[in-house]
Design a protein around this motif. Structure first.
Motif, mmCIF file in Angstrom:
data_model
loop_
_atom_site.group_PDB
_atom_site.id
_atom_site.type_symbol
_atom_site.label_atom_id
_atom_site.label_comp_id
_atom_site.label_asym_id
_atom_site.label_seq_id
_atom_site.Cartn_x
_atom_site.Cartn_y
_atom_site.Cartn_z
ATOM 1 N N SER A 111 14.085 2.685 -9.859
ATOM 2 C CA SER A 111 13.403 2.748 -10.633
ATOM 3 C C SER A 111 11.459 2.322 -10.583
ATOM 4 C CB SER A 111 12.697 1.068 -10.207
ATOM 5 O OG SER A 111 12.534 0.903 -8.987
ATOM 6 N N TYR A 112 11.568 3.169 -9.498
ATOM 7 C CA TYR A 112 10.031 4.227 -9.529
ATOM 8 C C TYR A 112 10.022 5.761 -10.712
ATOM 9 C CZ TYR A 112 9.165 1.726 -4.904
ATOM 10 O OH TYR A 112 8.810 0.599 -4.407
ATOM 11 N N LEU A 113 11.027 5.848 -11.445
ATOM 12 C CA LEU A 113 10.755 6.815 -12.692
ATOM 13 C C LEU A 113 9.604 6.956 -13.723
ATOM 14 C CD1 LEU A 113 12.243 9.550 -12.782
ATOM 15 C CD2 LEU A 113 13.459 7.925 -14.507
ATOM 16 N N LEU A 114 9.368 5.585 -13.912
ATOM 17 C CA LEU A 114 8.274 5.817 -14.954
ATOM 18 C C LEU A 114 7.487 5.392 -14.534
ATOM 19 C CD1 LEU A 114 7.843 5.230 -18.051
ATOM 20 C CD2 LEU A 114 8.025 2.766 -18.190
ATOM 21 N N PRO A 115 7.089 5.120 -13.549
ATOM 22 C CA PRO A 115 5.137 5.246 -12.698
ATOM 23 C C PRO A 115 5.162 6.454 -13.090
ATOM 24 C CG PRO A 115 6.269 3.245 -11.708
ATOM 25 C CD PRO A 115 7.543 3.531 -12.743
ATOM 26 N N ILE A 116 5.857 7.009 -11.681
ATOM 27 C CA ILE A 116 6.110 8.320 -11.756
ATOM 28 C C ILE A 116 5.937 9.229 -12.131
ATOM 29 C CG2 ILE A 116 6.820 9.878 -9.870
ATOM 30 C CD1 ILE A 116 7.697 7.929 -8.642
ATOM 31 N N ALA A 117 6.314 9.603 -13.501
ATOM 32 C CA ALA A 117 6.341 10.372 -14.350
ATOM 33 C C ALA A 117 5.139 10.051 -15.333
ATOM 34 C CB ALA A 117 7.597 9.893 -16.093
ATOM 35 N N PRO A 141 0.475 -1.295 0.493
ATOM 36 C CA PRO A 141 -0.065 0.346 -0.248
ATOM 37 C C PRO A 141 0.758 1.284 0.110
ATOM 38 C CG PRO A 141 -1.619 -1.605 1.305
ATOM 39 C CD PRO A 141 0.197 -2.275 0.742
ATOM 40 N N GLY A 142 1.978 0.962 0.593
ATOM 41 C CA GLY A 142 3.132 2.191 0.554
ATOM 42 C C GLY A 142 3.640 2.745 -0.849
ATOM 43 N N ASN A 143 3.609 1.990 -1.837
ATOM 44 C CA ASN A 143 3.057 2.406 -2.995
ATOM 45 C C ASN A 143 2.039 3.043 -3.931
ATOM 46 O OD1 ASN A 143 6.107 0.979 -3.080
ATOM 47 N ND2 ASN A 143 5.421 -0.218 -4.654
ATOM 48 N N PHE A 144 1.204 3.116 -3.281
ATOM 49 C CA PHE A 144 -0.112 2.847 -3.806
ATOM 50 C C PHE A 144 -0.171 4.869 -3.089
ATOM 51 C CE2 PHE A 144 -1.246 -1.154 -4.701
ATOM 52 C CZ PHE A 144 -2.050 -0.914 -5.734
ATOM 53 N N ALA A 145 0.472 5.271 -1.554
ATOM 54 C CA ALA A 145 1.172 6.290 -1.318
ATOM 55 C C ALA A 145 1.487 7.113 -2.364
ATOM 56 C CB ALA A 145 0.881 6.221 -0.035
ATOM 57 N N LEU A 146 2.341 6.383 -2.943
ATOM 58 C CA LEU A 146 3.712 7.806 -3.313
ATOM 59 C C LEU A 146 3.122 7.714 -4.403
ATOM 60 C CD1 LEU A 146 6.543 8.434 -3.686
ATOM 61 C CD2 LEU A 146 7.009 6.003 -4.437
ATOM 62 N N ILE A 147 1.757 7.322 -5.248
ATOM 63 C CA ILE A 147 1.316 7.373 -6.496
ATOM 64 C C ILE A 147 0.481 8.345 -6.482
ATOM 65 C CG2 ILE A 147 0.406 5.944 -8.415
ATOM 66 C CD1 ILE A 147 3.647 5.456 -8.992
ATOM 67 N N GLY A 148 -0.321 7.993 -5.678
ATOM 68 C CA GLY A 148 -1.143 9.332 -5.284
ATOM 69 C C GLY A 148 -0.747 10.694 -4.648
ATOM 70 N N ALA A 149 -0.158 10.835 -3.915
ATOM 71 C CA ALA A 149 0.931 11.844 -3.513
ATOM 72 C C ALA A 149 1.617 12.734 -4.892
ATOM 73 C CB ALA A 149 1.967 11.828 -2.824
ATOM 74 N N ALA A 150 2.140 11.620 -5.958
ATOM 75 C CA ALA A 150 2.473 12.380 -7.130
ATOM 76 C C ALA A 150 1.443 12.967 -8.217
ATOM 77 C CB ALA A 150 3.997 11.150 -7.077
ATOM 78 N N ALA A 151 0.106 11.747 -8.078
ATOM 79 C CA ALA A 151 -0.635 13.005 -9.176
ATOM 80 C C ALA A 151 -1.599 13.777 -8.533
ATOM 81 C CB ALA A 151 -1.380 10.647 -8.982
ATOM 82 N N VAL A 152 -1.817 14.257 -7.160
ATOM 83 C CA VAL A 152 -2.409 15.306 -6.587
ATOM 84 C C VAL A 152 -1.337 16.202 -7.110
ATOM 85 C CG1 VAL A 152 -3.065 16.054 -4.579
ATOM 86 C CG2 VAL A 152 -3.964 13.938 -5.108
ATOM 87 N N LEU A 153 0.113 16.158 -6.542
ATOM 88 C CA LEU A 153 0.803 17.321 -6.224
ATOM 89 C C LEU A 153 1.054 17.825 -8.221
ATOM 90 C CD1 LEU A 153 3.022 19.055 -4.779
ATOM 91 C CD2 LEU A 153 4.570 17.724 -5.077
ATOM 92 N N GLY A 154 0.949 16.943 -9.161
ATOM 93 C CA GLY A 154 1.245 16.823 -10.574
ATOM 94 C C GLY A 154 -0.335 17.682 -10.501
#
Length: 109
Positions: free
Chosen positions: A76-82, A42-55
């Motif tokens: 390794s998180y570069l592509l999903p975050i971008a 679930p921490g990975n979903f938190a990271l992606i959620g934080a990046a999505a709202v900030l973006g």
């Protein structure tokens, strides 16, 4: 919500907290109701959620991607975050302009 207030509360931290909490909630619910569906914690979903709202709020794609990837110290998180930040920016642009552009227009700079 905190950007228009006359107090020093900022924009980054509330956006990160709201997105992280929403992403974590989604990750927890996914692990409870569909345990075999996702192998990500679930921490990975938190990271992606934080990046999505900030973006979606700031609409700064490259700089936010660099900031979030540097915070994770994992390339390794570069592509999903971008991809997440780019999609959030594109979806946000469909509805209105970014918060900094709105602020510039309101201040008549």
């Amino acid at each position: 919500l905190t950007y228009g207030l006359p107090v020093p509360s900022g924009l980054f931290v509330p956006a990160i907290m709201a997105g992280g909490a929403t992403g974590r909630l989604f990750g927890e619910l996914l692990s409870i109701y569909a345990p075999g569906y996702s192998t990500s914690p679930p921490g990975n979903f938190a990271l992606i959620g934080a990046a999505a709202v900030l973006g979606g709020v700031c609409r700064m794609t490259i700089s936010i991607t660099v900031i979030v990837v540097e915070c994770t110290t994992n390339i390794s998180y570069l592509l999903p975050i971008a991809l997440t930040i780019m999609v959030a920016k594109l979806v946000g642009d469909l509805f209105n302009e970014g918060i900094y552009d709105m602020h510039i227009r309101l201040k008549r700079y």
